[in-house]
Design a protein around this motif. Structure first.
Motif, PDB file in Angstrom:
ATOM      1  N   ALA A 156       6.962  -3.301  12.356  1.00  0.00           N
ATOM      2  CA  ALA A 156       7.180  -4.042  11.113  1.00  0.00           C
ATOM      3  C   ALA A 156       5.875  -4.625  10.595  1.00  0.00           C
ATOM      4  CB  ALA A 156       8.210  -5.151  11.342  1.00  0.00           C
ATOM      5  N   LYS A 157       5.071  -5.177  11.488  1.00  0.00           N
ATOM      6  CA  LYS A 157       3.773  -5.735  11.076  1.00  0.00           C
ATOM      7  C   LYS A 157       2.857  -4.647  10.519  1.00  0.00           C
ATOM      8  CE  LYS A 157       3.657  -9.740  14.191  1.00  0.00           C
ATOM      9  NZ  LYS A 157       2.997 -10.349  15.375  1.00  0.00           N
ATOM     10  N   GLU A 158       2.862  -3.479  11.160  1.00  0.00           N
ATOM     11  CA  GLU A 158       2.032  -2.372  10.673  1.00  0.00           C
ATOM     12  C   GLU A 158       2.473  -1.928   9.288  1.00  0.00           C
ATOM     13  OE1 GLU A 158       0.647   0.944  13.068  1.00  0.00           O
ATOM     14  OE2 GLU A 158       1.475  -0.009  14.841  1.00  0.00           O
ATOM     15  N   LEU A 159       3.785  -1.875   9.069  1.00  0.00           N
ATOM     16  CA  LEU A 159       4.291  -1.451   7.768  1.00  0.00           C
ATOM     17  C   LEU A 159       3.943  -2.458   6.679  1.00  0.00           C
ATOM     18  CD1 LEU A 159       7.781   0.236   8.208  1.00  0.00           C
ATOM     19  CD2 LEU A 159       5.693   1.213   7.279  1.00  0.00           C
ATOM     20  N   ILE A 160       4.068  -3.731   6.982  1.00  0.00           N
ATOM     21  CA  ILE A 160       3.709  -4.743   5.992  1.00  0.00           C
ATOM     22  C   ILE A 160       2.226  -4.654   5.658  1.00  0.00           C
ATOM     23  CG2 ILE A 160       3.421  -7.234   5.646  1.00  0.00           C
ATOM     24  CD1 ILE A 160       6.120  -7.624   6.937  1.00  0.00           C
ATOM     25  N   SER A 161       1.399  -4.444   6.681  1.00  0.00           N
ATOM     26  CA  SER A 161      -0.034  -4.275   6.436  1.00  0.00           C
ATOM     27  C   SER A 161      -0.298  -3.067   5.539  1.00  0.00           C
ATOM     28  CB  SER A 161      -0.768  -4.127   7.771  1.00  0.00           C
ATOM     29  OG  SER A 161      -2.148  -3.931   7.574  1.00  0.00           O
ATOM     30  N   LEU A 162       0.449  -1.989   5.774  1.00  0.00           N
ATOM     31  CA  LEU A 162       0.292  -0.783   4.963  1.00  0.00           C
ATOM     32  C   LEU A 162       0.651  -1.046   3.506  1.00  0.00           C
ATOM     33  CD1 LEU A 162       0.074   2.327   4.446  1.00  0.00           C
ATOM     34  CD2 LEU A 162       2.458   2.490   5.181  1.00  0.00           C
ATOM     35  N   VAL A 163       1.816  -1.630   3.248  1.00  0.00           N
ATOM     36  CA  VAL A 163       2.274  -1.788   1.868  1.00  0.00           C
ATOM     37  C   VAL A 163       1.490  -2.861   1.126  1.00  0.00           C
ATOM     38  CG1 VAL A 163       4.585  -0.970   2.488  1.00  0.00           C
ATOM     39  CG2 VAL A 163       4.143  -3.437   2.404  1.00  0.00           C
ATOM     40  N   GLU A 164       0.928  -3.824   1.865  1.00  0.00           N
ATOM     41  CA  GLU A 164       0.092  -4.840   1.227  1.00  0.00           C
ATOM     42  C   GLU A 164      -1.291  -4.309   0.872  1.00  0.00           C
ATOM     43  OE1 GLU A 164       1.838  -9.088   2.936  1.00  0.00           O
ATOM     44  OE2 GLU A 164       0.150  -8.123   3.974  1.00  0.00           O
ATOM     45  N   GLY A 165      -1.644  -3.139   1.423  1.00  0.00           N
ATOM     46  CA  GLY A 165      -2.947  -2.553   1.145  1.00  0.00           C
ATOM     47  C   GLY A 165      -2.942  -1.579  -0.023  1.00  0.00           C
ATOM     48  N   LEU A 166      -1.793  -1.379  -0.656  1.00  0.00           N
ATOM     49  CA  LEU A 166      -1.699  -0.460  -1.789  1.00  0.00           C
ATOM     50  C   LEU A 166      -1.987  -1.204  -3.084  1.00  0.00           C
ATOM     51  CD1 LEU A 166       1.556   1.407  -0.679  1.00  0.00           C
ATOM     52  CD2 LEU A 166      -0.827   1.997  -0.172  1.00  0.00           C
ATOM     53  N   ASP A 167      -2.142  -0.448  -4.191  1.00  0.00           N
ATOM     54  CA  ASP A 167      -2.335  -1.122  -5.481  1.00  0.00           C
ATOM     55  C   ASP A 167      -1.496  -0.451  -6.560  1.00  0.00           C
ATOM     56  OD1 ASP A 167      -3.693   1.113  -6.554  1.00  0.00           O
ATOM     57  OD2 ASP A 167      -5.660   0.289  -6.127  1.00  0.00           O
ATOM     58  N   GLU A 168      -1.668  -0.878  -7.792  1.00  0.00           N
ATOM     59  CA  GLU A 168      -0.826  -0.443  -8.907  1.00  0.00           C
ATOM     60  C   GLU A 168      -0.877   1.061  -9.145  1.00  0.00           C
ATOM     61  OE1 GLU A 168       1.355  -1.810 -11.070  1.00  0.00           O
ATOM     62  OE2 GLU A 168       1.390  -3.621  -9.851  1.00  0.00           O
ATOM     63  N   ARG A 169      -1.908   1.709  -8.660  1.00  0.00           N
ATOM     64  CA  ARG A 169      -2.045   3.160  -8.888  1.00  0.00           C
ATOM     65  C   ARG A 169      -1.343   3.995  -7.823  1.00  0.00           C
ATOM     66  NH1 ARG A 169      -8.398   3.180  -8.762  1.00  0.00           N
ATOM     67  NH2 ARG A 169      -7.851   1.638  -7.159  1.00  0.00           N
ATOM     68  N   ASP A 170      -0.753   3.338  -6.833  1.00  0.00           N
ATOM     69  CA  ASP A 170      -0.179   4.051  -5.699  1.00  0.00           C
ATOM     70  C   ASP A 170       1.345   4.151  -5.795  1.00  0.00           C
ATOM     71  OD1 ASP A 170      -2.698   4.351  -4.533  1.00  0.00           O
ATOM     72  OD2 ASP A 170      -2.549   2.390  -3.546  1.00  0.00           O
ATOM     73  N   LEU A 171       1.872   5.206  -5.198  1.00  0.00           N
ATOM     74  CA  LEU A 171       3.314   5.427  -5.068  1.00  0.00           C
ATOM     75  C   LEU A 171       3.689   5.295  -3.601  1.00  0.00           C
ATOM     76  CD1 LEU A 171       6.154   6.485  -5.957  1.00  0.00           C
ATOM     77  CD2 LEU A 171       5.246   8.808  -5.675  1.00  0.00           C
ATOM     78  N   LEU A 172       4.677   4.468  -3.325  1.00  0.00           N
ATOM     79  CA  LEU A 172       5.191   4.305  -1.969  1.00  0.00           C
ATOM     80  C   LEU A 172       6.583   4.916  -1.890  1.00  0.00           C
ATOM     81  CD1 LEU A 172       5.060   3.043   0.909  1.00  0.00           C
ATOM     82  CD2 LEU A 172       6.093   0.977  -0.079  1.00  0.00           C
ATOM     83  N   ILE A 173       6.754   5.881  -0.983  1.00  0.00           N
ATOM     84  CA  ILE A 173       8.056   6.507  -0.767  1.00  0.00           C
ATOM     85  C   ILE A 173       8.657   5.926   0.504  1.00  0.00           C
ATOM     86  CG2 ILE A 173       9.292   8.662  -0.363  1.00  0.00           C
ATOM     87  CD1 ILE A 173       7.143  10.123  -1.907  1.00  0.00           C
ATOM     88  N   CYS A 174       9.831   5.321   0.371  1.00  0.00           N
ATOM     89  CA  CYS A 174      10.502   4.680   1.505  1.00  0.00           C
ATOM     90  C   CYS A 174      11.672   5.535   1.966  1.00  0.00           C
ATOM     91  CB  CYS A 174      10.987   3.288   1.112  1.00  0.00           C
ATOM     92  SG  CYS A 174       9.663   2.141   0.694  1.00  0.00           S
ATOM     93  N   LEU A 175      11.651   5.935   3.220  1.00  0.00           N
ATOM     94  CA  LEU A 175      12.705   6.761   3.812  1.00  0.00           C
ATOM     95  C   LEU A 175      13.517   5.870   4.744  1.00  0.00           C
ATOM     96  CD1 LEU A 175      10.398   9.779   4.713  1.00  0.00           C
ATOM     97  CD2 LEU A 175      11.670   9.403   2.590  1.00  0.00           C
ATOM     98  N   ILE A 176      14.748   5.582   4.348  1.00  0.00           N
ATOM     99  CA  ILE A 176      15.543   4.579   5.050  1.00  0.00           C
ATOM    100  C   ILE A 176      16.874   5.180   5.486  1.00  0.00           C
ATOM    101  CG2 ILE A 176      16.677   2.330   4.830  1.00  0.00           C
ATOM    102  CD1 ILE A 176      14.564   1.692   2.660  1.00  0.00           C
ATOM    103  N   SER A 177      17.267   4.873   6.707  1.00  0.00           N
ATOM    104  CA  SER A 177      18.569   5.340   7.187  1.00  0.00           C
ATOM    105  C   SER A 177      19.101   4.354   8.202  1.00  0.00           C
ATOM    106  CB  SER A 177      18.442   6.737   7.820  1.00  0.00           C
ATOM    107  OG  SER A 177      17.723   6.667   9.043  1.00  0.00           O
ATOM    108  N   GLY A 178      20.307   4.611   8.683  1.00  0.00           N
ATOM    109  CA  GLY A 178      20.917   3.741   9.671  1.00  0.00           C
ATOM    110  C   GLY A 178      20.032   3.577  10.896  1.00  0.00           C
ATOM    111  N   GLY A 179      20.032   2.386  11.464  1.00  0.00           N
ATOM    112  CA  GLY A 179      19.170   2.091  12.607  1.00  0.00           C
ATOM    113  C   GLY A 179      17.894   1.395  12.220  1.00  0.00           C
ATOM    114  N   GLY A 180      17.591   1.372  10.913  1.00  0.00           N
ATOM    115  CA  GLY A 180      16.356   0.755  10.455  1.00  0.00           C
ATOM    116  C   GLY A 180      16.285  -0.734  10.741  1.00  0.00           C
ATOM    117  N   SER A 181      17.432  -1.400  10.808  1.00  0.00           N
ATOM    118  CA  SER A 181      17.437  -2.840  11.072  1.00  0.00           C
ATOM    119  C   SER A 181      16.813  -3.164  12.416  1.00  0.00           C
ATOM    120  CB  SER A 181      18.870  -3.379  11.036  1.00  0.00           C
ATOM    121  OG  SER A 181      19.371  -3.400   9.734  1.00  0.00           O
ATOM    122  N   ALA A 182      17.158  -2.396  13.446  1.00  0.00           N
ATOM    123  CA  ALA A 182      16.605  -2.650  14.777  1.00  0.00           C
ATOM    124  C   ALA A 182      15.164  -2.181  14.896  1.00  0.00           C
ATOM    125  CB  ALA A 182      17.467  -1.968  15.834  1.00  0.00           C
TER     126      ALA A 182
END
Length: 286
Positions: free
Chosen positions: A128-154
């Motif tokens: 989770a910390k790595e992902l937050i670091s990743l998404v906080e390092g992007l800017d307005e010119r970037d596209l973030l694709i999020c792939l989410i499915s069951g089990g993501g909560s844990a």
């Protein structure tokens, strides 16, 4: 393909029994194939040159400097393989979190890590910390694709400070043992988290977020699938407290968890992001 298919069929007592077994296995294999994560993504997401087609939405890739992917859930590895195949060298990188013991996806541009499921562990926190670091390092010119499915909560679990992962896990397990619904469980988990309940979208500085989601929740509520990391949260701290009281757990949850929820209900801690939050204007959800 179901392992030992031939043996399962031949164990039928007579021709009618073997025929029945074959029909059951055919039906099961058809059902499994129809919800194959890689196949589903490949069917609904197409690329033609610098245009990405997702169902009926067209995304001009040329508008984005770089494209990154994040994934969390039991199906996210296979989903990421499909996305890598579709985007090719247009994908800059990313991070996908899959359950320990599951086959690691074969990725060339994104990284894959493992975490515990269904009980979160320190790997869930690290991811989770790595992902937050990743998404906080992007800017307005970037596209973030999020792939989410069951089990993501844990797999993505970043407790609100100073709550520990063990204390948060205790709250979740107590609710499950008490018979709480998935929506009730998630309402509490989201208010003890720094990444669930829309917080991932809030953290992201990308110009656009594209959510590709495979649901394992009856009703397909976006905020319930993997506890809705990129979805507005309709629940409140007061709702979370009421749920714990309903199941007679309010007096037994870890003290720090109760303090966080109480402070939130009193307005001393910010609520989870709601539908009117500007961060969701850049989110497109499929």
């Amino acid at each position: 393909m179901i392992q030992n298919r031939t043996g399962l069929i031949q164990n039928g007592l007579d021709p009618l029994g073997r025929r029945s077994r074959r029909l059951v296995l055919d039906t099961l294999e058809f059902a499994l194939a129809s919800v194959d994560p890689e196949k589903l993504v490949s069917e609904y997401v197409k690329r033609r040159g610098e245009r990405l087609f997702v169902d009926r939405e067209t995304i001009p890739l040329g508008e984005h400097r770089s494209i990154h992917v994040m994934g969390a859930g039991k199906a996210s590895g296979a989903m990421a393989e499909a996305v890598e195949e579709i985007l090719g060298d247009r994908l800059a990188g990313g991070l996908v979190v899959v359950p320990t013991g599951q086959r690691l996806p074969k990725l060339r541009r994104a990284r894959s890590v493992v975490a515990s499921h269904p009980t979160p562990d320190e790997n869930s926190v690290k991811a989770a910390k790595e992902l937050i670091s990743l998404v906080e390092g992007l800017d307005e010119r970037d596209l973030l694709i999020c792939l989410i499915s069951g089990g993501g909560s844990a797999l993505l679990s970043l407790p609100a400070e100073p709550l520990t992962i063990e204390e948060k896990g205790h709250v979740a397990k107590s609710l499950m043992n008490a018979g709480a619904t998935i929506d009730e469980l998630n309402a509490v988990r989201k208010h003890l988290s720094q990444i669930k309940g829309g917080w991932l979208a809030k953290h992201s500085t990308a110009g656009k977020i594209l959510g590709l989601v495979i649901s394992d929740v009856v009703g397909d509520r976006p905020d319930s699938i993997a506890s809705g990391p990129i979805s507005p949260d309709p629940t409140t701290f007061s709702d979370a407290i009421a749920i714990l009281k309903r199941y007679k757990l309010w007096e037994t949850v870890p003290r720090v968890a109760a303090e966080i929820l109480h402070d939130g209900a009193q307005g001393r801690i910010p609520e989870t992001p709601k539908a009117n939050d500007p961060c969701f204007r850049k989110v497109r959800y499929h």
